[in-house]
Design an enzyme around this catalytic site. Structure first.
Site, PDB file in Angstrom:
ATOM      1  N   GLY A  13      55.251 -28.546 -35.592  1.00  0.00           N
ATOM      2  CA  GLY A  13      56.644 -28.978 -35.764  1.00  0.00           C
ATOM      3  C   GLY A  13      56.958 -30.203 -34.922  1.00  0.00           C
ATOM      4  O   GLY A  13      58.082 -30.407 -34.474  1.00  0.00           O
ATOM      5  N   GLY A  16      59.916 -32.893 -35.556  1.00  0.00           N
ATOM      6  CA  GLY A  16      61.317 -32.473 -35.502  1.00  0.00           C
ATOM      7  C   GLY A  16      62.064 -33.050 -34.313  1.00  0.00           C
ATOM      8  O   GLY A  16      61.529 -33.883 -33.568  1.00  0.00           O
ATOM      9  N   GLN A  17      63.310 -32.588 -34.144  1.00  0.00           N
ATOM     10  CA  GLN A  17      64.174 -33.132 -33.089  1.00  0.00           C
ATOM     11  C   GLN A  17      63.530 -33.002 -31.709  1.00  0.00           C
ATOM     12  O   GLN A  17      63.448 -33.972 -30.958  1.00  0.00           O
ATOM     13  CB  GLN A  17      65.531 -32.406 -33.081  1.00  0.00           C
ATOM     14  CG  GLN A  17      66.502 -33.008 -32.079  1.00  0.00           C
ATOM     15  CD  GLN A  17      67.703 -32.120 -31.784  1.00  0.00           C
ATOM     16  OE1 GLN A  17      67.761 -30.960 -32.187  1.00  0.00           O
ATOM     17  NE2 GLN A  17      68.656 -32.656 -31.049  1.00  0.00           N
ATOM     18  N   ASP A  39      52.615 -31.482 -38.296  1.00  0.00           N
ATOM     19  CA  ASP A  39      53.872 -31.124 -38.978  1.00  0.00           C
ATOM     20  C   ASP A  39      53.596 -31.220 -40.481  1.00  0.00           C
ATOM     21  O   ASP A  39      52.528 -31.703 -40.883  1.00  0.00           O
ATOM     22  CB  ASP A  39      55.008 -32.099 -38.566  1.00  0.00           C
ATOM     23  CG  ASP A  39      56.408 -31.518 -38.767  1.00  0.00           C
ATOM     24  OD1 ASP A  39      56.745 -31.167 -39.919  1.00  0.00           O
ATOM     25  OD2 ASP A  39      57.176 -31.409 -37.798  1.00  0.00           O
ATOM     26  N   ILE A  40      54.580 -30.783 -41.306  1.00  0.00           N
ATOM     27  CA  ILE A  40      54.456 -31.035 -42.746  1.00  0.00           C
ATOM     28  C   ILE A  40      55.196 -32.325 -43.120  1.00  0.00           C
ATOM     29  O   ILE A  40      55.246 -32.703 -44.277  1.00  0.00           O
ATOM     30  CB  ILE A  40      55.003 -29.848 -43.584  1.00  0.00           C
ATOM     31  CG1 ILE A  40      56.381 -29.413 -43.084  1.00  0.00           C
ATOM     32  CG2 ILE A  40      54.027 -28.695 -43.597  1.00  0.00           C
ATOM     33  CD1 ILE A  40      57.050 -28.384 -43.980  1.00  0.00           C
ATOM     34  N   ILE A  55      52.086 -24.669 -41.167  1.00  0.00           N
ATOM     35  CA  ILE A  55      51.859 -23.546 -40.259  1.00  0.00           C
ATOM     36  C   ILE A  55      51.461 -22.282 -41.030  1.00  0.00           C
ATOM     37  O   ILE A  55      50.893 -21.346 -40.445  1.00  0.00           O
ATOM     38  CB  ILE A  55      53.114 -23.316 -39.367  1.00  0.00           C
ATOM     39  CG1 ILE A  55      52.773 -22.470 -38.141  1.00  0.00           C
ATOM     40  CG2 ILE A  55      54.268 -22.726 -40.123  1.00  0.00           C
ATOM     41  CD1 ILE A  55      51.790 -23.094 -37.223  1.00  0.00           C
ATOM     42  N   TYR A 144      67.228 -16.614 -39.057  1.00  0.00           N
ATOM     43  CA  TYR A 144      66.634 -17.411 -37.965  1.00  0.00           C
ATOM     44  C   TYR A 144      66.667 -16.617 -36.653  1.00  0.00           C
ATOM     45  O   TYR A 144      65.641 -16.487 -35.969  1.00  0.00           O
ATOM     46  CB  TYR A 144      67.424 -18.710 -37.844  1.00  0.00           C
ATOM     47  CG  TYR A 144      67.103 -19.579 -36.650  1.00  0.00           C
ATOM     48  CD1 TYR A 144      65.861 -20.215 -36.531  1.00  0.00           C
ATOM     49  CD2 TYR A 144      68.056 -19.803 -35.657  1.00  0.00           C
ATOM     50  CE1 TYR A 144      65.591 -21.030 -35.454  1.00  0.00           C
ATOM     51  CE2 TYR A 144      67.791 -20.623 -34.578  1.00  0.00           C
ATOM     52  CZ  TYR A 144      66.552 -21.230 -34.474  1.00  0.00           C
ATOM     53  OH  TYR A 144      66.275 -22.049 -33.403  1.00  0.00           O
ATOM     54  N   LYS A 148      63.499 -15.083 -34.502  1.00  0.00           N
ATOM     55  CA  LYS A 148      63.228 -15.494 -33.117  1.00  0.00           C
ATOM     56  C   LYS A 148      63.266 -14.286 -32.183  1.00  0.00           C
ATOM     57  O   LYS A 148      62.501 -14.204 -31.221  1.00  0.00           O
ATOM     58  CB  LYS A 148      64.245 -16.551 -32.676  1.00  0.00           C
ATOM     59  CG  LYS A 148      64.050 -17.893 -33.346  1.00  0.00           C
ATOM     60  CD  LYS A 148      62.819 -18.621 -32.820  1.00  0.00           C
ATOM     61  CE  LYS A 148      62.675 -19.994 -33.441  1.00  0.00           C
ATOM     62  NZ  LYS A 148      61.566 -20.769 -32.859  1.00  0.00           N
ATOM     63  N   ILE A 174      70.513 -28.399 -28.632  1.00  0.00           N
ATOM     64  CA  ILE A 174      69.914 -29.549 -27.937  1.00  0.00           C
ATOM     65  C   ILE A 174      70.509 -30.854 -28.470  1.00  0.00           C
ATOM     66  O   ILE A 174      70.581 -31.071 -29.688  1.00  0.00           O
ATOM     67  CB  ILE A 174      68.376 -29.561 -28.116  1.00  0.00           C
ATOM     68  CG1 ILE A 174      67.766 -28.230 -27.645  1.00  0.00           C
ATOM     69  CG2 ILE A 174      67.751 -30.741 -27.388  1.00  0.00           C
ATOM     70  CD1 ILE A 174      68.001 -27.879 -26.191  1.00  0.00           C
TER      71      ILE A 174
HETATM   72  P1  NAD Z   1      63.575 -29.355 -36.365  1.00  0.00           P
HETATM   73  O1  NAD Z   1      64.069 -28.691 -37.598  1.00  0.00           O
HETATM   74  O2  NAD Z   1      64.082 -30.704 -36.029  1.00  0.00           O
HETATM   75  O3  NAD Z   1      61.985 -29.403 -36.378  1.00  0.00           O
HETATM   76  C1  NAD Z   1      61.207 -28.346 -36.870  1.00  0.00           C
HETATM   77  C2  NAD Z   1      59.971 -28.960 -37.482  1.00  0.00           C
HETATM   78  O4  NAD Z   1      59.204 -27.900 -38.063  1.00  0.00           O
HETATM   79  C3  NAD Z   1      60.283 -29.954 -38.615  1.00  0.00           C
HETATM   80  O5  NAD Z   1      59.743 -31.226 -38.324  1.00  0.00           O
HETATM   81  C4  NAD Z   1      59.658 -29.350 -39.849  1.00  0.00           C
HETATM   82  O6  NAD Z   1      59.083 -30.281 -40.725  1.00  0.00           O
HETATM   83  C5  NAD Z   1      58.605 -28.433 -39.227  1.00  0.00           C
HETATM   84  N1  NAD Z   1      58.219 -27.369 -40.139  1.00  0.00           N
HETATM   85  C6  NAD Z   1      59.008 -26.605 -40.944  1.00  0.00           C
HETATM   86  N2  NAD Z   1      58.262 -25.790 -41.700  1.00  0.00           N
HETATM   87  C7  NAD Z   1      56.973 -26.022 -41.348  1.00  0.00           C
HETATM   88  C8  NAD Z   1      55.729 -25.501 -41.791  1.00  0.00           C
HETATM   89  N3  NAD Z   1      55.654 -24.585 -42.767  1.00  0.00           N
HETATM   90  N4  NAD Z   1      54.601 -25.950 -41.206  1.00  0.00           N
HETATM   91  C9  NAD Z   1      54.646 -26.900 -40.225  1.00  0.00           C
HETATM   92  N5  NAD Z   1      55.802 -27.454 -39.793  1.00  0.00           N
HETATM   93  C10 NAD Z   1      56.943 -27.021 -40.349  1.00  0.00           C
HETATM   94  O7  NAD Z   1      63.805 -28.346 -35.165  1.00  0.00           O
HETATM   95  P2  NAD Z   1      63.880 -28.654 -33.605  1.00  0.00           P
HETATM   96  O8  NAD Z   1      65.309 -28.762 -33.280  1.00  0.00           O
HETATM   97  O9  NAD Z   1      62.965 -29.733 -33.225  1.00  0.00           O
HETATM   98  O10 NAD Z   1      63.374 -27.267 -33.058  1.00  0.00           O
HETATM   99  C11 NAD Z   1      62.057 -27.083 -32.562  1.00  0.00           C
HETATM  100  C12 NAD Z   1      61.951 -25.635 -32.122  1.00  0.00           C
HETATM  101  O11 NAD Z   1      62.911 -25.378 -31.109  1.00  0.00           O
HETATM  102  C13 NAD Z   1      62.224 -24.637 -33.249  1.00  0.00           C
HETATM  103  O12 NAD Z   1      61.317 -23.565 -33.130  1.00  0.00           O
HETATM  104  C14 NAD Z   1      63.633 -24.176 -32.984  1.00  0.00           C
HETATM  105  O13 NAD Z   1      63.826 -22.873 -33.392  1.00  0.00           O
HETATM  106  C15 NAD Z   1      63.728 -24.298 -31.465  1.00  0.00           C
HETATM  107  N6  NAD Z   1      65.112 -24.506 -31.031  1.00  0.00           N
HETATM  108  C16 NAD Z   1      65.758 -25.679 -31.277  1.00  0.00           C
HETATM  109  C17 NAD Z   1      67.075 -25.842 -30.835  1.00  0.00           C
HETATM  110  C18 NAD Z   1      67.838 -27.128 -31.066  1.00  0.00           C
HETATM  111  O14 NAD Z   1      69.029 -27.178 -30.767  1.00  0.00           O
HETATM  112  N7  NAD Z   1      67.207 -28.180 -31.561  1.00  0.00           N
HETATM  113  C19 NAD Z   1      67.715 -24.812 -30.157  1.00  0.00           C
HETATM  114  C20 NAD Z   1      67.031 -23.624 -29.970  1.00  0.00           C
HETATM  115  C21 NAD Z   1      65.703 -23.490 -30.378  1.00  0.00           C
HETATM  116  N1  SER Z   2      70.398 -25.448 -32.388  1.00  0.00           N
HETATM  117  C1  SER Z   2      69.849 -24.346 -33.098  1.00  0.00           C
HETATM  118  C2  SER Z   2      70.606 -24.102 -34.359  1.00  0.00           C
HETATM  119  O1  SER Z   2      71.753 -24.457 -34.400  1.00  0.00           O
HETATM  120  C3  SER Z   2      69.903 -23.107 -32.251  1.00  0.00           C
HETATM  121  O2  SER Z   2      68.651 -22.571 -32.184  1.00  0.00           O
HETATM  122  O3  SER Z   2      70.052 -23.554 -35.268  1.00  0.00           O
END
Ligand code: NAD
Ligand code: SER
Length: 318
Positions: A13, A16-17, A39-40, A55, A144, A148, A174
């Site tokens: 992943g 992602g963000q 990533d995909i 994944i 979700y 988790k 975040i």
């Molecule tokens: P995001 O959605 O920006 O990134 C997730 C990435 O996972 C994406 O780039 C997507 O292409 C990839 N993905 C989805 N399905 C996939 C698959 N089948 N195989 C491979 N990759 C795949 O999310 P993020 O904000 O970067 O979050 C990263 C992690 O942190 C996640 O596990 C999320 O649950 C956790 N998280 C994020 C936040 C937040 O506010 N950003 C808060 C709490 C937890």
């Molecule tokens: N920022 C995330 C969401 O809103 C929390 O894990 O899904």
């Protein structure tokens, strides 16, 4: 004396963000050739080793891990809270079976250490809303949050039963300037800055008084790296650590932006994400993270707002 084995890191992943920023930080710390981003979705910029990897393709993940002799996995791939509700079965599959594959690799390959990001979405309506304790009632209402919450328990199980060094934090929402969030309920707190600078106004999908725990990206990355670097005996929580920095409402964030942009206006048009936000808690007690591995956030609402506007202004004038 045996030679110290170099860390070889896999990030899932990674586009992602959080992955975009974490991967850069890891490359800075461990060297560009020791970090494989996957990533995909392709990254916008080609800054190092990257491989397309779903994944759910367990055979290919194993090949990648074996080919690169991976020692540590930062397993970020997931579908987040709002997007997850559009396809619950797929979300469960990606979030749960993706994690199970990584945990199994921790028993059968060179992988010795795993980071699993959990979330405030594990909390639910029966959870204490203010200063939510580390150990508390959790009845998440989104697929979700359910995935988790179950993931946290599996991490704890693999640690206790098999000794796998799995570490985890419950990130709040975040906030970052480097990358855009994808499909979350806290995404408004990033969108608002882009709209403030580009249009001077923002229509928020949450109500103005919805208070949620949030964190600036720098703090989130530092927390992740500090937890992963902590001596194993200090990491006493093997489900997932509560993590806090700030809590605010959309109205309070708008007021913080107005200190810099007095003409900025906000309106409210709550959608289905309001119910998700209302099921989460308002503020988090992260004392165990502070006690066990020295967690201490650097950014509050005003510091984060100043930094976001400064960095995004630079981006928009480049
Ligand atoms: P995001 O959605 O920006 O990134 C997730 C990435 O996972 C994406 O780039 C997507 O292409 C990839 N993905 C989805 N399905 C996939 C698959 N089948 N195989 C491979 N990759 C795949 O999310 P993020 O904000 O970067 O979050 C990263 C992690 O942190 C996640 O596990 C999320 O649950 C956790 N998280 C994020 C936040 C937040 O506010 N950003 C808060 C709490 C937890
Ligand atoms: N920022 C995330 C969401 O809103 C929390 O894990 O899904």
């Amino acid at each position: 004396m045996a030679e110290k084995q170099e860390e070889k890191i896999l990030v899932t992943g990674a586009t992602g963000q959080i992955g975009t920023v974490l991967t850069e930080a890891l490359r800075g710390q461990y060297g560009i050739n020791n970090v494989l981003a996957t990533d995909i979705k392709k990254p916008e910029q080609d800054n190092g080793r990257f491989e397309m990897l779903d994944i759910l393709n367990t055979q290919r993940i194993r090949e990648v891990v074996e080919d690169h002799q991976i020692t540590t996995v930062f397993h970020l791939a997931a579908i987040l809270s709002a997007s997850g509700e559009w396809n619950p079965q797929k979300t469960w599959n990606v979030n749960m079976n993706g994690l199970m594959s990584i945990l199994e690799l921790g028993l059968e390959t060179t992988v010795k250490k795993v980071f699993f990001p959990s979330t405030i979405a594990v909390f639910g309506k029966t959870t204490p809303r203010i200063n939510t304790p580390q150990h508390t009632v959790m009845t998440p209402s989104t697929v979700y949050g359910i995935s988790k919450s179950a993931g946290e328990l599996w991490c704890n199980y693999y640690h206790q039963r098999f000794g796998l060094d799995v570490r985890s934090v419950r990130y709040p929402g975040i906030i970052s300037y480097q990358s855009m969030p994808g499909g979350g309920t806290t995404d408004y707190a990033v969108d608002i800055f882009h709209h403030a600078l580009q249009h001077g106004t923002y229509s928020c999908f949450l109500e103005g008084d919805t208070r949620l725990p949030m964190m600036y990206m720098d703090d989130a990355i530092r927390a992740t790296l500090e937890l992963m670097a902590a001596p194993a005996e200090n990491v006493k929580v093997r489900t997932s650590y509560n993590l806090a920095a700030m809590s605010f409402t959309p109205a309070e964030l708008a007021a913080a932006i107005q200190k810099h942009l007095p003409d900025f206006t906000i309106s409210y048009a709550p959608d289905e994400r309001q119910a998700i936000a209302a099921s989460w808690t308002e503020s988090i007690d992260d004392q165990p993270a502070r006690d066990d591995w020295g967690w201490n956030p650097a950014f509050d609402l005003d510091a984060m707002t100043t930094e976001m506007l400064t960095q995004l202004r630079k981006k928009y004038t480049q």
